[in-house]
Design an enzyme around this catalytic site. Structure first.
Site, PDB file in Angstrom:
ATOM      1  CB  THR A 210      -0.996  -0.046   1.190  1.00  0.00           C
ATOM      2  OG1 THR A 210      -1.925   1.029   1.065  1.00  0.00           O
ATOM      3  CG2 THR A 210      -0.297   0.053   2.537  1.00  0.00           C
ATOM      4  CG  ASN A 211      -0.524   4.613  -1.396  1.00  0.00           C
ATOM      5  OD1 ASN A 211      -1.195   5.354  -0.689  1.00  0.00           O
ATOM      6  ND2 ASN A 211      -1.026   3.969  -2.440  1.00  0.00           N
ATOM      7  NE  ARG A 212       5.924   7.152   3.494  1.00  0.00           N
ATOM      8  CZ  ARG A 212       6.493   6.485   4.489  1.00  0.00           C
ATOM      9  NH1 ARG A 212       5.851   6.313   5.620  1.00  0.00           N
ATOM     10  NH2 ARG A 212       7.700   5.993   4.361  1.00  0.00           N
ATOM     11  CB  SER A 213      -3.008   7.761   0.238  1.00  0.00           C
ATOM     12  OG  SER A 213      -4.278   8.362   0.273  1.00  0.00           O
ATOM     13  CB  ALA A 277      -2.589   7.165  -3.420  1.00  0.00           C
TER      14      ALA A 277
END
Ligand code: CTP
Length: 399
Positions: A210-213, A277
């Protein structure tokens, strides 16, 4: 923005949740509204008028007969110019009076007199709420007036029992007030789809890429579009801020699920805002079982996910209603040039360019809006809620 300079009457009736009305008053005042509190005599047993007066900076009205001694009947004019009447908490007793047009105290008199929409936050014991008489009173009231009801929620009640009848939280009530006030806004009757959050691509049953959104920008956009009167669908991943009141939510996890939900929702939409994102890659293989560690390194082969905006662009001819597609460009270098290129490739009406490092997970954002007509508008560093309002203002002109 939506609360600024609005005239709101906050009616408080005699229930244990009356103390929470203090927070409602505070949030409305912080939003820039002019708040006039009208308490029933019973409410004064639960919370002091002085508390409301200190928070709103305006006198609190309680007594019907004090009013009659006044030469200028200020509270009658208040009823006439109010944009909204909120009653929170609303007891079963006051609801019954409203349904039957009784005006035996100042609050019920103001409620009968005003033509402003009514936002009601009932709070009572489950037995009272579920009683067919109470339900009938509510039905009757809805038939003749513009009424919006928030809650009641299920939880611990005044008696200590668990059940339905708890007043909705102040944040939710204020959010509902924004929805009511915005209904006739610039985006009235427009359908807007917003995506938010970072997608999660599973590697095995317990691990995801996943990502930091944080989902904050997308949720702020959904709230701002709702405030402008739009019918909003928010396609979001889990873990973001609460879904704004009045917004239809669809929760998804992966890029593929988001693609499916977006393609379904845009068939009816006037606008799409892709603030999510979306992962560009996912594990090529997802293991059914948890991957056990070994002594050697782990190599994960990644494959491309669907590019949602590209797919929407390819279908624009079949989507005549869709007049505005807004994308985001999260870059770490050459922000404006890269964004311009993306705008063209994804056939967008507007692209919101930002520096990914400063924006992701933060409460503020500094963005540049680049439109298909070539115009470039650089916004200052602002809270994401204000960035959202500026983007929605641009959307209104596009539509
Ligand atoms: N986006 C999308 N589908 C994807 C990836 C991104 O619809 N699979 C959307 C995002 O929601 C955003 C825009 O495309 O609105 C830009 O995303 P970004 O990943 O920054 O751009 P890319 O075009 O993927 O370019 P690059 O990865 O080269 O920066």
């Amino acid at each position: 923005m939506i609360l600024r300079d609005k005239s709101i009457i906050l009616g408080v009736t005699g229930g244990i949740a009356a103390y929470k009305a203090v927070e409602i008053a505070s949030r409305l005042v912080k939003g820039g509204a002019q708040v006039d509190v009208v308490m029933t005599p019973a409410a004064t047993h639960f919370v002091g008028a002085l508390t409301f007066q200190a928070i709103t900076g305006r006198p609190v009205a309680i007594e019907m007969f004090a009013l009659l001694r006044e030469t200028d009947i200020a509270h009658v004019s208040l009823a006439k110019r109010a944009d909204l009447l909120i009653i929170a908490p609303l007891t079963a007793n006051t609801l019954a009076k409203l349904a039957h047009g009784l005006a035996d105290n100042l609050l019920t008199a103001v409620a009968l007199d005003t033509r402003a929409p009514l936002l009601l936050a009932p709070a009572m014991e489950s037995g009272m709420w579920e009683n067919p008489l109470t339900q009938e009173n509510l039905t009757r009231l809805r038939q003749v007036r513009d009424v919006v009801v928030v809650g009641p929620a299920t939880g611990r009640l005044a008696s200590g029992a668990m059940g339905v009848g708890r007043m909705a939280e102040p944040a939710e009530i204020v959010d509902a007030a924004r929805w009511v006030l915005g209904r006739m806004g610039l985006l009235k009757e427009k359908k807007v789809v917003v995506t938010s959050g970072g997608t999660r691509e599973p590697l095995d049953p317990v691990r995801v890429f996943t990502n930091r959104s944080s989902g904050r920008m997308g949720v702020a956009l959904a709230a701002a579009a709702r405030d402008a009167g739009a019918e909003v669908t928010l396609i979001h991943t889990s873990g973001g801020p609460p879904v704004p009141w009045g917004v239809r939510a669809v929760e998804v996890e992966t890029a593929q699920e988001m693609r499916d939900a977006v393609l379904e929702a845009v068939a009816e939409a006037d606008a799409l805002i892709m603030a999510a994102a979306v992962a560009d890659y996912r594990p090529a293989q997802t293991s059914e079982q948890k991957i056990k560690k070994t002594s050697g390194p782990l190599v994960v082969q990644m494959e491309r996910t669907p590019d949602i905006l590209a797919e929407v662009a390819a279908r624009r001819a079949e989507l005549p209603r869709l007049r505005a597609v807004i994308g985001f460009a999260a870059e770490t270098e050459h922000v404006v040039e890269n964004a311009r290129d993306k705008l063209r490739r994804k056939r967008l009406e507007l692209i919101v360019a930002n520096d990914a490092r400063a924006a992701m997970g933060a409460e503020t954002n500094q963005v540049t809006l680049i439109a298909a007509d070539g115009s470039v508008e650089e916004l200052p560093l602002l809270p994401k809620e204000q960035v959202a309002e500026r983007i929605i203002a641009r959307l209104a002109t596009l539509l």
